[in-house]
Design a protein around this motif. Sequence first.
Motif, mmCIF file in Angstrom:
data_model
loop_
_atom_site.group_PDB
_atom_site.id
_atom_site.type_symbol
_atom_site.label_atom_id
_atom_site.label_comp_id
_atom_site.label_asym_id
_atom_site.label_seq_id
_atom_site.Cartn_x
_atom_site.Cartn_y
_atom_site.Cartn_z
ATOM 1 N N GLN A 85 0.818 -1.213 0.000
ATOM 2 C CA GLN A 85 0.000 0.000 0.000
ATOM 3 C C GLN A 85 0.856 1.270 0.000
ATOM 4 N N GLY A 86 0.450 2.237 -0.845
ATOM 5 C CA GLY A 86 1.072 3.551 -0.856
ATOM 6 C C GLY A 86 2.334 3.674 -1.687
ATOM 7 N N LYS A 87 2.680 2.677 -2.491
ATOM 8 C CA LYS A 87 3.930 2.699 -3.253
ATOM 9 C C LYS A 87 3.753 3.041 -4.726
ATOM 10 N N LEU A 88 2.522 3.001 -5.240
ATOM 11 C CA LEU A 88 2.285 3.264 -6.660
ATOM 12 C C LEU A 88 1.762 4.681 -6.850
ATOM 13 N N PRO A 89 2.235 5.381 -7.892
ATOM 14 C CA PRO A 89 1.926 6.803 -8.040
ATOM 15 C C PRO A 89 0.604 7.142 -8.726
ATOM 16 N N ALA A 90 0.034 6.252 -9.508
ATOM 17 C CA ALA A 90 -1.179 6.579 -10.269
ATOM 18 C C ALA A 90 -2.406 5.947 -9.604
ATOM 19 N N ASP A 91 -3.545 5.981 -10.305
ATOM 20 C CA ASP A 91 -4.774 5.387 -9.771
ATOM 21 C C ASP A 91 -4.569 3.895 -9.545
ATOM 22 N N VAL A 92 -5.003 3.423 -8.375
ATOM 23 C CA VAL A 92 -4.778 2.022 -8.012
ATOM 24 C C VAL A 92 -6.083 1.331 -7.635
ATOM 25 N N LEU A 93 -6.041 0.016 -7.719
ATOM 26 C CA LEU A 93 -7.027 -0.846 -7.094
ATOM 27 C C LEU A 93 -6.321 -1.471 -5.899
ATOM 28 N N ALA A 94 -7.031 -1.649 -4.794
ATOM 29 C CA ALA A 94 -6.435 -2.197 -3.577
ATOM 30 C C ALA A 94 -7.233 -3.401 -3.101
ATOM 31 N N GLU A 95 -6.527 -4.306 -2.446
ATOM 32 C CA GLU A 95 -7.150 -5.515 -1.899
ATOM 33 C C GLU A 95 -6.493 -5.827 -0.560
ATOM 34 N N GLY A 96 -7.312 -5.952 0.479
ATOM 35 C CA GLY A 96 -6.805 -6.337 1.790
ATOM 36 C C GLY A 96 -6.646 -7.846 1.886
ATOM 37 N N TYR A 97 -5.698 -8.282 2.705
ATOM 38 C CA TYR A 97 -5.475 -9.719 2.898
ATOM 39 C C TYR A 97 -4.758 -9.966 4.215
ATOM 40 N N GLN A 98 -4.821 -11.200 4.659
ATOM 41 C CA GLN A 98 -4.135 -11.608 5.880
ATOM 42 C C GLN A 98 -2.776 -12.210 5.522
#
Length: 182
Positions: A85-98
């Motif tokens: 999280q927080g390392k890509l500069p453009a629009d992102v999709l994110a997914e939480g996981y364990q």
Amino acid sequence: MILDSFDIKSLIRPVIDFPKPGVIFRDITPLFQSPRALRLVADTFAQRYVEADFTHIGAMDARGFLIGSIIAYQLNKPLILFRKQGKLPADVLAEGYQTEYGEAFLEVHADSLCEGDSVLMFDDLIATGGTLIAAANLVRRMGAQIFEAAAIIDLPELGGSQRLQAMGIPTFCLTQFALTEK
């Protein structure tokens, strides 16, 4: 397979009690310090996938970048980076996981893939499968499919490979370790 006569396990260093007590961390840096071993690992993966039908290579942050980028270069495929999280500069999709150690988020640039694309995913190790499952969910959200998940190491006792296969994602690993194996 090219690695058949080479002892890859001898170049994976066990680090006891890292990152927390009771864990044996599998350090692949000695493998990357051996030009012969790195070439054998890369050539083994390249040989397996040279005629395979997929469009992109996805590499997991951060150690998956090492082998994923080499294979993308060897096979002349576009490389997709799955980052913390927080390392890509453009629009992102994110997914939480364990993870084995807590909760995390994985991100990918939202324009990385299109419907109909097929991704070969690379990581250094499959433990619980959390990172690769999160990446697979992101790939599917973009309308693409997973060709296979590949890694250098599998820790089968943690069930990640089985979880991936239960999702319809084939896996391939060069070697495996028991949790207590030193």
